[in-house]
Each structure stands twice: as C-alpha cells, then as structure tokens.
Motif scaffolding. Structure first.
Motif, mmCIF file in Angstrom:
data_model
loop_
_atom_site.group_PDB
_atom_site.id
_atom_site.type_symbol
_atom_site.label_atom_id
_atom_site.label_comp_id
_atom_site.label_asym_id
_atom_site.label_seq_id
_atom_site.Cartn_x
_atom_site.Cartn_y
_atom_site.Cartn_z
ATOM 1 N N ILE A 184 0.844 -1.203 0.000
ATOM 2 C CA ILE A 184 0.000 0.000 0.000
ATOM 3 C C ILE A 184 0.884 1.259 0.000
ATOM 4 C CG2 ILE A 184 -1.733 1.315 1.327
ATOM 5 C CD1 ILE A 184 -2.957 -1.262 0.365
ATOM 6 N N GLY A 185 1.906 1.252 0.869
ATOM 7 C CA GLY A 185 2.772 2.424 1.022
ATOM 8 C C GLY A 185 3.511 2.807 -0.260
ATOM 9 N N THR A 186 3.748 1.830 -1.138
ATOM 10 C CA THR A 186 4.442 2.110 -2.404
ATOM 11 C C THR A 186 3.671 3.182 -3.185
ATOM 12 O OG1 THR A 186 4.922 -0.265 -2.443
ATOM 13 C CG2 THR A 186 5.462 0.966 -4.431
ATOM 14 N N ASN A 187 2.349 3.177 -3.008
ATOM 15 C CA ASN A 187 1.514 4.105 -3.776
ATOM 16 C C ASN A 187 1.631 5.544 -3.304
ATOM 17 O OD1 ASN A 187 0.205 2.116 -5.528
ATOM 18 N ND2 ASN A 187 -0.500 1.301 -3.571
ATOM 19 N N LYS A 188 2.125 5.741 -2.092
ATOM 20 C CA LYS A 188 2.253 7.108 -1.576
ATOM 21 C C LYS A 188 3.315 7.867 -2.385
ATOM 22 C CE LYS A 188 2.668 9.567 2.751
ATOM 23 N NZ LYS A 188 2.785 9.472 4.203
ATOM 24 N N LYS A 189 4.461 7.217 -2.513
ATOM 25 C CA LYS A 189 5.571 7.820 -3.265
ATOM 26 C C LYS A 189 5.191 7.982 -4.735
ATOM 27 C CE LYS A 189 10.416 6.994 -3.050
ATOM 28 N NZ LYS A 189 11.453 6.002 -2.904
ATOM 29 N N ASP A 190 4.561 6.939 -5.248
ATOM 30 C CA ASP A 190 4.158 6.914 -6.656
ATOM 31 C C ASP A 190 3.177 8.061 -6.955
ATOM 32 O OD1 ASP A 190 3.677 4.549 -9.031
ATOM 33 O OD2 ASP A 190 2.100 6.020 -8.773
ATOM 34 N N ALA A 191 2.179 8.241 -6.064
ATOM 35 C CA ALA A 191 1.180 9.295 -6.269
ATOM 36 C C ALA A 191 1.840 10.676 -6.136
ATOM 37 C CB ALA A 191 0.049 9.148 -5.254
ATOM 38 N N ALA A 192 2.743 10.813 -5.170
ATOM 39 C CA ALA A 192 3.422 12.106 -4.967
ATOM 40 C C ALA A 192 4.238 12.466 -6.208
ATOM 41 C CB ALA A 192 4.309 12.040 -3.734
ATOM 42 N N ALA A 193 4.847 11.457 -6.845
ATOM 43 C CA ALA A 193 5.653 11.719 -8.044
ATOM 44 C C ALA A 193 4.766 12.227 -9.175
ATOM 45 C CB ALA A 193 6.386 10.445 -8.465
ATOM 46 N N THR A 194 3.584 11.625 -9.335
ATOM 47 C CA THR A 194 2.649 12.082 -10.378
ATOM 48 C C THR A 194 2.188 13.509 -10.079
ATOM 49 O OG1 THR A 194 1.904 9.868 -10.980
ATOM 50 C CG2 THR A 194 0.347 11.668 -11.362
ATOM 51 N N VAL A 195 1.891 13.786 -8.818
ATOM 52 C CA VAL A 195 1.446 15.139 -8.442
ATOM 53 C C VAL A 195 2.568 16.158 -8.746
ATOM 54 C CG1 VAL A 195 0.848 16.598 -6.449
ATOM 55 C CG2 VAL A 195 -0.303 14.399 -6.797
ATOM 56 N N GLN A 196 3.805 15.751 -8.521
ATOM 57 C CA GLN A 196 4.937 16.631 -8.859
ATOM 58 C C GLN A 196 4.908 16.983 -10.351
ATOM 59 O OE1 GLN A 196 7.239 18.274 -7.181
ATOM 60 N NE2 GLN A 196 6.083 17.618 -5.395
ATOM 61 N N SER A 197 4.690 15.970 -11.193
ATOM 62 C CA SER A 197 4.628 16.201 -12.644
ATOM 63 C C SER A 197 3.498 17.172 -12.957
ATOM 64 C CB SER A 197 4.381 14.891 -13.402
ATOM 65 O OG SER A 197 5.450 14.011 -13.232
ATOM 66 N N LEU A 198 2.337 16.946 -12.340
ATOM 67 C CA LEU A 198 1.160 17.790 -12.597
ATOM 68 C C LEU A 198 1.445 19.244 -12.198
ATOM 69 C CD1 LEU A 198 -2.462 16.753 -11.528
ATOM 70 C CD2 LEU A 198 -1.690 19.081 -11.349
ATOM 71 N N LEU A 199 2.019 19.406 -11.021
ATOM 72 C CA LEU A 199 2.262 20.781 -10.555
ATOM 73 C C LEU A 199 3.322 21.487 -11.410
ATOM 74 C CD1 LEU A 199 2.052 20.226 -6.683
ATOM 75 C CD2 LEU A 199 0.342 21.292 -8.190
ATOM 76 N N ALA A 200 4.257 20.700 -11.925
ATOM 77 C CA ALA A 200 5.282 21.303 -12.792
ATOM 78 C C ALA A 200 4.649 21.803 -14.091
ATOM 79 C CB ALA A 200 6.360 20.262 -13.103
ATOM 80 N N ASP A 201 3.514 21.185 -14.494
ATOM 81 C CA ASP A 201 2.831 21.571 -15.741
ATOM 82 C C ASP A 201 1.777 22.649 -15.503
ATOM 83 O OD1 ASP A 201 4.254 19.413 -16.719
ATOM 84 O OD2 ASP A 201 2.530 18.065 -16.862
ATOM 85 N N ARG A 202 1.629 23.078 -14.258
ATOM 86 C CA ARG A 202 0.491 23.918 -13.848
ATOM 87 C C ARG A 202 0.183 25.063 -14.825
ATOM 88 N NH1 ARG A 202 -1.016 25.671 -7.699
ATOM 89 N NH2 ARG A 202 -2.871 26.839 -8.270
ATOM 90 N N ASP A 203 1.215 25.735 -15.313
ATOM 91 C CA ASP A 203 0.978 26.920 -16.149
ATOM 92 C C ASP A 203 0.496 26.576 -17.560
ATOM 93 O OD1 ASP A 203 1.679 28.412 -14.039
ATOM 94 O OD2 ASP A 203 3.785 28.643 -14.632
ATOM 95 N N SER A 204 0.641 25.320 -17.957
ATOM 96 C CA SER A 204 0.259 24.997 -19.339
ATOM 97 C C SER A 204 -0.961 24.070 -19.412
ATOM 98 C CB SER A 204 1.447 24.333 -20.043
ATOM 99 O OG SER A 204 1.809 23.168 -19.343
ATOM 100 N N LEU A 205 -1.684 23.902 -18.295
ATOM 101 C CA LEU A 205 -2.830 22.977 -18.302
ATOM 102 C C LEU A 205 -4.026 23.589 -19.029
ATOM 103 C CD1 LEU A 205 -2.557 21.674 -14.617
ATOM 104 C CD2 LEU A 205 -2.109 20.371 -16.707
ATOM 105 N N PRO A 206 -4.851 22.735 -19.664
ATOM 106 C CA PRO A 206 -6.038 23.258 -20.355
ATOM 107 C C PRO A 206 -7.001 23.923 -19.363
ATOM 108 C CG PRO A 206 -5.770 20.865 -20.713
ATOM 109 C CD PRO A 206 -4.738 21.266 -19.742
#
Ligand code: NAP
Length: 436
Positions: A360-382
């Motif tokens: 279960i805990g593996t998903n914490k790091k995994d989800a945080a990494a995806t959120v990092q990608s999303l936030l890095a794209d914040r200015d170019s999101l539709p």
C-alpha cells in the motif's frame, strides 16, 4: 486561479494523490469512485484479519477532512460521465483506478465450475458490493481439497482465509454471512502451486511465516523442492533467502495430526483442470531450470491431484479506459512520469501507472511523483469550460457526508457484535446507509 483536479479511483493511490495536492495552495480536488465508498483495495483487497494494514484507512480517510477535497462516489467514469466530461470540467485529471481484472492461466478446464479467480474470492470475503453475498457458500460447503495457483501475497491471503479457524475471523469486519460460510466450510487441505522454485516466489516473509503459525493447521513442503537448483536465478534477493529459510524449516516438519493442512508444491506448472461437470483434479507438470536459467518441463513428470476447486491467484491486470493510450502487454496506461502520452492534463498513478506491484505504502511515493509532474505543468494545463456539478445534477452522487454516514452505519452494525465495524455487503445497503 484555483487549480481544479479530478481523481478517478478513491483507492490508496487516489487518496494519496489527493492528500499530496490538498496541502498545495489554491487547489480543489474531487475524488470519483464507481463504488459508493472510497478506500479501494484497502477495503476490498487487504485481508480483513490484517488489522494493522487495514488500519491505514483511518489515515487515508483524513484526506476528506480538507475543505478543498470532496468524495464523489457512485459515479462510474465512462458510464455516468465521460473522461472528456471530466477533462472539460477540470484543469487536470489523474487516473488511479487500479488493476481490477484477474489474469488468465490459458489452460484447459479453466472455465469449469469450481475454478475461480482469487480476485472474486477476495471480493466476496471482503464484502465487495459487486459480489453475490452467497457466492462461495456452496463451494466451501462441498470442497475438502482446494488448489491455489500462484505464490504471491494474494495466494497467501486466500490460503490463510481458507484454513484459518473461522471463529478467529469473527473479530474482523467481514460480513457475518461470510463468517458463517467459512464456519461451515469443509475445506481440510489446500495445495499451493508455484510454477518456479521457492527462491522465485513473490510472497513476503512475514505473510508466509504467518501460515506456519496458524493453530490447528499443518504446513508441508516437499524436501525435494528445497534442493537449490544451481541454475535458479535471483539467488541474491534477501526476501527470497528469508522465504527459503522458512520453507526449509517446514520441509523438516513431520506430518501432524491437525484438522487442516497446507501443502506447498514448487516447480509445479498447472497444465489442465479436469472434471466431468465441475473441477475434480488438477494436472501439473514438473519444471526445472536449464543451464541458461530458463524454465523447462521435466519429461515424463506430470501428476494429477484430486481437488474440488481451483483458485487462480496469478496476479491482477489493468484495463483501458476509453481511448486512453494503453500498453496491452503490461496492462498499464502509457505514461512518462505519470503524464499520459499525448493527452495534456491527463495523469496516472498507482497500479494503472506501473502495474500491480508493491505494498500500500508504495503508492504514496508513486502518487506524490505524479502530483509533482502535474504541478510542474500547472501553467500549461487546459482551462476548464464546464461544471461537473451541473452535469451530475440528476445523478445520485454519494458525497463525503454520505460516505461518513455509511462509515457510521458499519460501525453501528459492528457494535451489535462488540467490534469496530462490519462491512455492508451490497450496493443497495451502502446507498441506503448513505442517506441515514
Ligand atoms: P504476484 O505477487 O505478482 O504473484 C503472482 C503469482 O502468480 C506469482 O507466483 C507468479 O509466478 C504466478 N503466476 C503468474 N502467471 C502464472 C501462470 N501462468 N501459471 C502459474 N503461476 C503463475 O501477484 P499477487 O499475489 O496478486 O499480488 C499483487 C500485489 O499485491 C503484490 O505486489 C503483492 O505483494 C501485493 N499484496 C500484498 C499483500 C500484503 O502485503 N500483505 C497482500 C496481498 C497483495 P511467476 O513469478 O513464476 O510469474
């Protein structure tokens, strides 16, 4: 500007992603699930008698205390709303719907009555609303010997639930009719089959060891399986070495007088399931490693083992959603660091991103990494152009208050039996409890 994010799937990955977004300034998160309740595999996968792992739900549930995170349950994305609807209403969508499908063995007899997927058996004993409450009652009442195929942690869970004293399971949140069916079970022998050697099993040592500590249950391993094959790969793995030690000790145990028994069979590849109307026996081919480390059949060594049922526990598989780019071989959405290929504003996390592996805990790091990608794209999101609330105005959404009411109803049910909670085992009961 408030960043609006939709998450599809309220299991551990979805809730970890929501938690990781909730603390970011000016973000609103809606977590969707096709079920009326959140928690995914924490609720409908983790074994009910593994209290400490299941306890993670209290931590995950706290995400809904954030005023900027909502639960929108009973909403099937793909049926009640489309993925395009979500992408039109949010800056970003994160898919965290997991890997729900069982994998197929591809052998004759696999579809006979009595040949069941571990995913279905687990869904039943955890009270999943898609499973029939009586589904495995008769099978348990008429089976003395069951084969479990696969040597991962799900196989260990299934084996333990099949042989454990059902009285001990009474303290869990399993639905009462499941406990009653397990109490009436005639299962005395569970044969567990690994197609490779003990060093290649994917279960973890803590879970394995637990099988040897169950009161009233003997565990057997054939000493022939414990001779280390010099061609066997992966010898350096520490978990494998610890598993091997546990199994080696079991191989020295003399058969006891217990009421129930587990027999491990390694180097045993199922080749067919046989029976006139239902499962009666399993044929397995002895295997070995050749000099290149490849698994090969040992000529002339096929055995037939009489069993009344076969549980196929050979892993989960992810399914595509609409036209989202999908890797059919791995059963995952094609992505790079959680960004779905060619789909701006669409992300993935958890099993549908990386495949069904880890704890279960593996998903914490995994989800945080995806959120990092999303936030890095914040200015170019539709930019969102519609409102999801307007689209769902006529749909029965179970919101956070509804989920909390279900939770309270399950705790009230539990208190009748002097325990924390009891799972309500039908969509109707869950939906009704949401309005109380
Ligand atoms: P898994 O760990 O991938 O195990 C699948 C098993 O099926 C392996 O032994 C595999 O053998 C075998 N297998 C695959 N195809 C086969 C075939 N055609 N014939 C015979 N055997 C076959 O999957 P899982 O047990 O479903 O677990 C999924 C994930 O959930 C894992 O990460 C697991 O650790 C996790 N989980 C954790 C817990 C816990 O921590 N308590 C509990 C449940 C699940 P090969 O290796 O030879 O392919």
């Amino acid at each position: 500007m408030t960043l609006k994010v939709a998450i599809v799937g309220a299991g551990p990955s979805g809730l970890y992603a929501a938690e990781s977004l909730a603390s970011v300034a000016d973000v609103h998160v809606d977590v969707f699930d096709r079920l009326p309740v959140p928690m995914g595999l924490v609720r409908y996968g983790v074994a009910p008698d593994h209290f400490s792992i299941r306890g993670v739900r209290d931590t995950l549930d706290k995400v809904f205390d954030h005023s900027n995170v909502r639960f929108l349950g009973n909403v099937d994305v793909g049926r009640d709303v489309s993925l395009d609807d979500l992408q039109n209403a949010y800056h970003a969508v994160i898919l965290t719907y997991g890997a729900s499908r069982d994998r197929a063995l591809g052998i004759a007899g696999e579809d006979l009555p009595g040949s069941i997927a571990a995913t279905d058996f687990v869904a039943w004993y955890t009270g999943h609303p898609d499973s029939d409450p009586n589904e495995f009652r008769d099978l348990l009442a008429h089976s003395r010997s069951i084969a479990v195929i696969g040597v991962g942690n799900v196989a260990v869970d299934v084996t333990r639930i099949l042989v454990k004293d059902a009285e001990e399971l009474s303290a869990t949140d399993m639905p009462r009719h499941v406990i009653d069916a397990l109490k009436a079970s005639q299962v005395r022998q569970v044969h567990v089959f690994g197609r490779r050697g003990p060093m290649q099993a994917s279960f973890t040592t803590k879970e394995l060891r637990e099988l040897g500590e169950l009161p009233g249950v003997d565990v057997h391993v054939d000493s022939r399986d414990m001779v280390l094959d010099p061609n066997s790969p992966e010898h350096s793995d520490k978990v494998a070495a610890r598993n091997f030690e546990v199994l080696k000790e079991w191989a020295t145990r003399t058969p006891g007088e217990s009421n129930r028994a587990i027999q491990f069979h390694f180097y045993s590849k199922p080749i067919s399931i046989e029976g006139s109307h239902a499962v009666q026996r399993l044929h397995v081919q002895r295997t070995a490693f050749d000099a290149t480390g490849a698994l090969v059949d040992v000529p002339g060594e096929v055995v037939a083992i009489d069993v009344d049922a076969v549980v196929r526990s050979i892993g989960y598989r992810g399914l595509p959603l609409g036209d989202v780019p999908f890797d059919d071989e791995r059963g995952v959405v094609k992505n790079s660091d959680g960004r779905v290929e060619g789909r701006p504003g669409l992300y993935v996390a958890g099993w549908i991103k990386r495949g069904p592996s880890g704890i279960i805990g593996t998903n914490k790091k995994d989800a945080a990494a995806t959120v990092q990608s999303l936030l890095a794209d914040r200015d170019s999101l539709p930019t969102p152009v519609t409102s999801i609330d307007a689209l769902l105005a006529n749909h029965h959404v179970i919101d956070t208050a509804g989920w909390r009411a279900i939770n309270a109803a399950e705790m009230a049910e539990g208190s009748k039996f002097g325990q924390d909670r009891i799972t309500l085992h039908s969509r109707e009961l869950l939906v009704a409890a949401a309005s109380t």
